[in-house]
Design an enzyme around this catalytic site. Structure first.
Site, PDB file in Angstrom:
ATOM      1  N   SER A 178       1.109   3.007  -8.396  1.00  0.00           N
ATOM      2  CA  SER A 178       2.536   2.690  -8.314  1.00  0.00           C
ATOM      3  C   SER A 178       2.813   1.482  -7.430  1.00  0.00           C
ATOM      4  CB  SER A 178       3.344   3.899  -7.841  1.00  0.00           C
ATOM      5  OG  SER A 178       3.047   4.214  -6.498  1.00  0.00           O
ATOM      6  N   SER A 191       0.841  -1.190   0.000  1.00  0.00           N
ATOM      7  CA  SER A 191       0.000   0.000   0.000  1.00  0.00           C
ATOM      8  C   SER A 191       0.875   1.240   0.000  1.00  0.00           C
ATOM      9  CB  SER A 191      -0.898   0.001   1.243  1.00  0.00           C
ATOM     10  OG  SER A 191      -1.589   1.234   1.352  1.00  0.00           O
ATOM     11  N   HIS A 192       0.292   2.339  -0.388  1.00  0.00           N
ATOM     12  CA  HIS A 192       0.987   3.622  -0.315  1.00  0.00           C
ATOM     13  C   HIS A 192       1.093   4.116   1.122  1.00  0.00           C
ATOM     14  CE1 HIS A 192       0.093   3.471  -4.561  1.00  0.00           C
ATOM     15  NE2 HIS A 192       0.900   4.503  -4.751  1.00  0.00           N
ATOM     16  N   SER A 193       0.328   3.516   2.006  1.00  0.00           N
ATOM     17  CA  SER A 193       0.276   3.939   3.401  1.00  0.00           C
ATOM     18  C   SER A 193       0.768   2.829   4.321  1.00  0.00           C
ATOM     19  CB  SER A 193      -1.169   4.289   3.776  1.00  0.00           C
ATOM     20  OG  SER A 193      -1.333   4.355   5.169  1.00  0.00           O
TER      21      SER A 193
END
Length: 126
Positions: A69, A8-10
């Site tokens: 991404s 995840s981006h987080s």
């Protein structure tokens, strides 16, 4: 047992998805690869690689990603692991993680879990 990696981006999101899936299947090998090394939002080649390494076995690893991404970075990581049984799965992140974790804990094999995850996107919530 098949391992699960959440990209995840987080950092918090990836860790929370693992935490939620572990409630249902605490023995499943799972790892979070969220955010960048400094804690900011983004995806990290190094974190994804380390997460896969931490849960890898000959049974394989399935990688679930949030978006954008995370997919591209995971593709780059997997290009560096041609001899390993690691694949990305296109499914809803939370629901997919829970289904994969439960099935892995129940002894389902790599291909069986992948097949089950194909139908997760169509699962109705109400």
């Amino acid at each position: 047992m098949v391992g699960i990696v959440i990209v995840s981006h987080s950092t918090h999101l990836a860790e929370s998805v693992i935490e939620m899936a572990a409630v249902m299947a605490q023995d499943t090998p799972m790892a979070a690869a969220g955010g960048l090394e400094d804690g900011s939002f983004g995806t990290s080649f190094e974190k994804i690689t380390a997460a896969i390494d931490s849960v890898y076995s000959d049974d394989g690893v399935l990688v679930l990603m949030d978006l954008g991404s995370a997919v591209m970075t995971t593709e780059m990581v997997l290009e560096m692991m041609p001899d390993r049984r690691v694949e990305m799965v296109d499914c809803p992140l939370v629901e997919g993680a829970i289904v994969a974790a439960i099935q892995a804990a129940g002894g389902a094999d790599f291909e069986g879990i992948k097949e089950s995850l194909k139908g997760v996107a169509g699962t109705r919530k109400f």
